[in-house]
Design a protein around this motif. Structure first.
Motif, PDB file in Angstrom:
ATOM      1  N   ASP A   1       0.816  -1.217   0.000  1.00  0.00           N
ATOM      2  CA  ASP A   1       0.000   0.000   0.000  1.00  0.00           C
ATOM      3  C   ASP A   1       0.853   1.272   0.000  1.00  0.00           C
ATOM      4  O   ASP A   1       0.511   2.269  -0.663  1.00  0.00           O
ATOM      5  N   LEU A   2       1.980   1.266   0.705  1.00  0.00           N
ATOM      6  CA  LEU A   2       2.798   2.482   0.786  1.00  0.00           C
ATOM      7  C   LEU A   2       3.502   2.764  -0.541  1.00  0.00           C
ATOM      8  O   LEU A   2       3.702   3.917  -0.926  1.00  0.00           O
TER       9      LEU A   2
ATOM     10  N   SER B   1       9.496   2.369   5.057  1.00  0.00           N
ATOM     11  CA  SER B   1       9.598   1.147   4.237  1.00  0.00           C
ATOM     12  C   SER B   1      10.728   1.268   3.215  1.00  0.00           C
ATOM     13  O   SER B   1      10.815   2.258   2.480  1.00  0.00           O
ATOM     14  N   VAL B   2      11.567   0.237   3.176  1.00  0.00           N
ATOM     15  CA  VAL B   2      12.693   0.224   2.240  1.00  0.00           C
ATOM     16  C   VAL B   2      12.168   0.222   0.794  1.00  0.00           C
ATOM     17  O   VAL B   2      12.543   1.070  -0.028  1.00  0.00           O
ATOM     18  N   GLY B   3      11.287  -0.722   0.495  1.00  0.00           N
ATOM     19  CA  GLY B   3      10.798  -0.855  -0.886  1.00  0.00           C
ATOM     20  C   GLY B   3      10.009   0.368  -1.341  1.00  0.00           C
ATOM     21  O   GLY B   3      10.162   0.827  -2.478  1.00  0.00           O
TER      22      GLY B   3
ATOM     23  N   ASP C   1      17.007  -8.753   9.218  1.00  0.00           N
ATOM     24  CA  ASP C   1      17.578  -9.834   8.401  1.00  0.00           C
ATOM     25  C   ASP C   1      18.687 -10.587   9.134  1.00  0.00           C
ATOM     26  O   ASP C   1      19.030 -11.702   8.748  1.00  0.00           O
TER      27      ASP C   1
ATOM     28  N   ILE D   1       9.815  -5.822  12.932  1.00  0.00           N
ATOM     29  CA  ILE D   1       9.568  -5.463  11.528  1.00  0.00           C
ATOM     30  C   ILE D   1       8.538  -6.391  10.881  1.00  0.00           C
ATOM     31  O   ILE D   1       7.598  -5.921  10.247  1.00  0.00           O
TER      32      ILE D   1
ATOM     33  N   ARG E   1      16.745 -15.953   5.332  1.00  0.00           N
ATOM     34  CA  ARG E   1      17.613 -15.776   6.515  1.00  0.00           C
ATOM     35  C   ARG E   1      17.376 -16.887   7.538  1.00  0.00           C
ATOM     36  O   ARG E   1      18.281 -17.212   8.319  1.00  0.00           O
TER      37      ARG E   1
HETATM   38  C1  EPZ Z   1      13.393  -4.937   2.495  1.00  0.00           C
HETATM   39  O1  EPZ Z   1      12.119  -5.514   2.302  1.00  0.00           O
HETATM   40  C2  EPZ Z   1      14.399  -6.045   2.281  1.00  0.00           C
HETATM   41  N1  EPZ Z   1      14.247  -6.561   0.943  1.00  0.00           N
HETATM   42  C3  EPZ Z   1      14.174  -7.146   3.308  1.00  0.00           C
HETATM   43  O2  EPZ Z   1      15.186  -8.106   3.145  1.00  0.00           O
HETATM   44  C4  EPZ Z   1      14.269  -6.552   4.705  1.00  0.00           C
HETATM   45  O3  EPZ Z   1      13.931  -7.556   5.654  1.00  0.00           O
HETATM   46  C5  EPZ Z   1      13.306  -5.379   4.844  1.00  0.00           C
HETATM   47  O4  EPZ Z   1      13.547  -4.407   3.799  1.00  0.00           O
HETATM   48  C6  EPZ Z   1      13.433  -4.668   6.191  1.00  0.00           C
HETATM   49  O5  EPZ Z   1      14.752  -4.243   6.372  1.00  0.00           O
HETATM   50  C7  EPZ Z   1      14.830  -5.927  -0.067  1.00  0.00           C
HETATM   51  O6  EPZ Z   1      15.469  -4.891   0.073  1.00  0.00           O
HETATM   52  C8  EPZ Z   1      14.725  -6.554  -1.392  1.00  0.00           C
HETATM   53  P1  EPZ Z   1       9.872  -2.853   4.131  1.00  0.00           P
HETATM   54  P2  EPZ Z   1      10.836  -4.594   2.098  1.00  0.00           P
HETATM   55  O7  EPZ Z   1       8.965  -2.312   3.090  1.00  0.00           O
HETATM   56  O8  EPZ Z   1      11.202  -3.402   1.298  1.00  0.00           O
HETATM   57  C9  EPZ Z   1       5.522  -2.896   6.137  1.00  0.00           C
HETATM   58  C10 EPZ Z   1      16.082 -10.281   3.064  1.00  0.00           C
HETATM   59  O9  EPZ Z   1      16.113 -11.259   3.872  1.00  0.00           O
HETATM   60  N2  EPZ Z   1       5.005  -2.343   4.862  1.00  0.00           N
HETATM   61  O10 EPZ Z   1      10.883  -1.946   4.725  1.00  0.00           O
HETATM   62  O11 EPZ Z   1       9.754  -5.466   1.626  1.00  0.00           O
HETATM   63  C11 EPZ Z   1       5.990  -4.328   5.973  1.00  0.00           C
HETATM   64  O12 EPZ Z   1       4.917  -5.224   6.024  1.00  0.00           O
HETATM   65  C12 EPZ Z   1      14.828  -9.465   2.882  1.00  0.00           C
HETATM   66  O13 EPZ Z   1      17.032  -9.956   2.355  1.00  0.00           O
HETATM   67  C13 EPZ Z   1       3.696  -1.958   4.763  1.00  0.00           C
HETATM   68  O14 EPZ Z   1       2.915  -2.061   5.709  1.00  0.00           O
HETATM   69  O15 EPZ Z   1      10.570  -4.173   3.605  1.00  0.00           O
HETATM   70  C14 EPZ Z   1       6.969  -4.481   7.090  1.00  0.00           C
HETATM   71  O16 EPZ Z   1       6.287  -4.778   8.268  1.00  0.00           O
HETATM   72  C15 EPZ Z   1      13.611 -10.053   3.452  1.00  0.00           C
HETATM   73  N3  EPZ Z   1       3.242  -1.460   3.558  1.00  0.00           N
HETATM   74  C16 EPZ Z   1       7.568  -3.073   7.204  1.00  0.00           C
HETATM   75  O17 EPZ Z   1       6.684  -2.207   6.506  1.00  0.00           O
HETATM   76  C17 EPZ Z   1       4.058  -1.324   2.489  1.00  0.00           C
HETATM   77  O18 EPZ Z   1       3.598  -0.856   1.421  1.00  0.00           O
HETATM   78  C18 EPZ Z   1       8.953  -2.919   6.607  1.00  0.00           C
HETATM   79  O19 EPZ Z   1       8.964  -3.454   5.289  1.00  0.00           O
HETATM   80  C19 EPZ Z   1       5.404  -1.707   2.606  1.00  0.00           C
HETATM   81  C20 EPZ Z   1       5.860  -2.214   3.812  1.00  0.00           C
END
Ligand code: EPZ
Length: 416
Positions: free
Chosen positions: A123-124, A161-163, A304, A326, A370
Motif C-alpha cells: 500500500d505504501l 519502508s525500504v521498498g 535480516d 519489523i 535468513r
Molecule cells: C526490504 O524488504 C528487504 N528486501 C528485506 O530483506 C528486509 O527484511 C526489509 O527491507 C526490512 O529491512 C529488499 O530490500 C529486497 P519494508 P521490504 O517495506 O522493502 C511494512 C532479506 O532477507 N510495509 O521496509 O519489503 C511491511 O509489512 C529481505 O534480504 C507496509 O505495511 O521491507 C513491514 O512490516 C527479506 N506497507 C515493514 O513495513 C508497504 O507498502 C517494513 O517493510 C510496505 C511495507
C-alpha cells in the motif's frame, strides 16, 4: 539438493563477502531509467539476480553477465508489464513499478512473491506513486497503473519502508519539479541506489537520512557502478564463527553498515578488529548472553540478521531475548532449530533463547532466506551432521554458501 554440514569443529579461514542483494535488485530496476548502458560491478550470483535479469530481458533490455559484472542496455525497452510468474518469484519485482512508470507512463503488474514473513502489503508503494501522478487500479489481482502527469510531490511515509522509499526514488527521478520523501528508509542500500541515480544525472540527495529530495532529470547516460558489500552476508559469516568458535578474516566488508551486529558479538565476548574493508573475528568457547535484541529499521538491529544471530545465541551462556519489530512472522526457523536441540520459546513477536544446551545435527528445512542461513549457523555449532533442505531459499541471497563456509574452514558440501 541439500547442504550437508558436519558441525562441532572450530572455524579457521578467510572469506570475501559478495555484493549486496538488496542493493543490486533496485539498481537493476533503476537501469531502465538510463535508456542506455549500465555496467554494474560486484553483482552477486544469486537466483534473485537471475529473476531481475529475466524481468529486464522480458521488458526488452539486453542483459549480459560476465563474472561479477552485469551489462544492461535498456535502450530498446518495449514492454511495460511484468508477467505474473516473474512477479511471484521475488518481492523485489515490485521495485520495477516506479521505474517502469517513470520510463513509459504505464505499468501492469501483479502482487510480488518473496519470503513468507507475515503480511507484506504494498500500500505504501502505491500511495507514493499516486502522489507522483499515477492513477492505480487493482482489478482481479492486477495492478494497473497509468500516469496522468509526472509531477514531483511530498510523500510522507507512515513507516520507513525500504521498498516504498526505493519505488518513490525511482519514479521521482523522472518527475519534473521537486519531490520530498519524508520518513524515508535510511538503509545503506538506499544510499547505494542514490549514488547510482546521481550518476544518471538525477538531483537526488539525503539518502541515509529521513528526508530524501529528488529533482528529476531526463538524461541518457552510460553508467558504471559498483555494488556495496552485503552487510547481512558479512553478519552471517561472523555469526557462523561465533556459533562454531575459532577465528576468521572476513574481507570486502563495510563494518559501519553492520555496526549493531558487531557490537552484539563484542558484547557476547568475541574479539573483533576492523581495518578498512576487513574484519577479523576470534571467538572462544565461552560466549555469554547479550542484552535483548530488538529489530528496528536502520540504523537499528537489522531484522535480516535476527535469525542467524538467534542461531549463534544458542551457544551463548544464559538467556537471550529477541523482539522482532519489523515482520509478524519471522520465527519460522525456530521449529527447525528445536530439532537440533535448541531451547527456544516464542510468544508473538518475542523469542526467549536459553543458551548452551547441547546441539546435535539434524535434518532440517529452510523455509525462508535468513531462516535458512540460521540453520547453517546452528549446524556449524552442533555436534554431528546436519542436512539442510530448501536450498532455493538460501540461494536467493547467499552466493554458494557451502563454498564460503568451506573457506571459513567448515566441513560443508552441497550434495544430492
Ligand atoms: C526490504 O524488504 C528487504 N528486501 C528485506 O530483506 C528486509 O527484511 C526489509 O527491507 C526490512 O529491512 C529488499 O530490500 C529486497 P519494508 P521490504 O517495506 O522493502 C511494512 C532479506 O532477507 N510495509 O521496509 O519489503 C511491511 O509489512 C529481505 O534480504 C507496509 O505495511 O521491507 C513491514 O512490516 C527479506 N506497507 C515493514 O513495513 C508497504 O507498502 C517494513 O517493510 C510496505 C511495507
Amino acid at each position: 539438493m541439500i547442504l550437508r554440514i558436519n558441525g562441532g569443529k572450530k572455524l579457521c579461514g578467510s572469506v570475501a563477502v559478495h555484493g549486496a542483494k538488496n542493493s543490486v535488485l533496485p539498481i537493476m530496476a533503476a537501469s531502465i531509467l538510463a535508456e542506455g548502458e549500465s555496467v554494474i560491478h560486484n553483482c552477486p550470483d544469486l537466483t534473485d539476480v537471475d529473476v531481475s535479469i529475466n524481468i529486464l530481458t522480458y521488458l526488452g533490455c539486453k542483459v549480459k553477465r560476465s563474472g561479477d559484472t552485469v551489462y544492461i542496455d535498456s535502450t530498446a525497452m518495449n514492454h511495460s508489464d511484468i508477467p505474473d510468474a516473474l512477479m511471484r518469484e521475488m518481492r523485489s519485482s515490485v521495485v520495477f513499478l516506479g521505474a517502469i512508470l517513470a520510463r513509459t507512463g504505464e505499468a501492469v503488474l501483479t502482487y510480488p512473491g518473496g519470503c513468507e514473513l507475515g503480511p507484506r502489503p504494498i500500500d505504501l508503494h502505491l500511495m507514493a506513486l499516486r502522489v507522483l501522478g499515477a492513477d492505480i487500479e487493482e482489478i482481479g489481482g492486477k495492478i494497473i497503473c497509468k500516469v496522468r502527469k509526472l509531477e514531483g510531490g511530498r510523500i510522507e511515509l507512515p513507516i520507513a519502508s525500504v521498498g516504498a522509499t526505493e519505488n518513490a526514488m525511482l519514479m521521482a527521478s523522472r518527475c519534473p519539479g521537486k519531490t520530498v520523501i519524508a520518513n524515508a528508509a535510511r538503509e545503506p542500500e538506499i544510499e547505494d541506489l542514490q549514488n547510482y541515480l546521481q550518476k544518471l544525472g538525477v538531483g537526488i540527495h539525503g539518502a541515509g537520512t529521513a528526508i530524501i529530495t529528488v529533482e528529476g532529470a531526463g538524461e541518457k547516460k552510460i553508467v558504471e557502478h559498483t555494488i556495496i558489500p552485503d552487510r547481512i552476508v558479512a553478519s552471517t559469516y561472523a555469526l557462523a564463527v561465533a556459533s562454531a568458535g575459532g577465528r576468521a578474516e572476513i574481507n570486502n566488508v563495510e563494518p559501519r553498515h553492520f555496526a549493531t551486529v558487531i557490537d552484539v558479538l563484542k558484547e557476547a565476548g568475541c574479539d573483533i578488529e576492523t581495518a578498512g574493508d576487513r574484519l577479523k573475528i576470534a571467538c572462544g568457547k565461552h560466549l555469554k548472553a547479550v542484552r535483548p535484541i530488538m529489530t528496528c529499521p536502520y540504523p537499528g538491529f537489522p531484522t535480516d540478521a535476527q535469525p542467524p544471530l538467534m542461531a549463534a545465541s544458542l551457544k551463548f551462556e544464559g538467556t537471550t531475548v529477541f523482539v522482532e519489530n519489523i515482520f509478524e512472522n519471522r520465527y519460522r526457523h525456530v521449529g527447525e532449530l528445536r530439532r537440533m536441540g535448541a531451547d527456544i520459546r516464542t510468544e508473538g513477536r518475542v523469542a526467549v533463547i536459553c543458551g548452551r544446551k547441547t546441539l546435535h545435527g539434524a535434518s532440517v528445512e529452510a523455509t525462508d532466506l535468513r531462516g535458512g542461513a540460521a540453520l547453517a549457523v546452528a549446524a556449524l555449532g552442533a555436534e554431528g551432521e546436519s542436512r539442510i533442505s530448501g536450498l532455493k531459499h538460501i540461494d536467493r541471497g547467499y552466493e554458494k554458501l557451502e563454498k564460503a563456509l568451506s573457506e571459513l574452514g567448515a566441513d560443508a558440501a552441497r550434495t544430492e
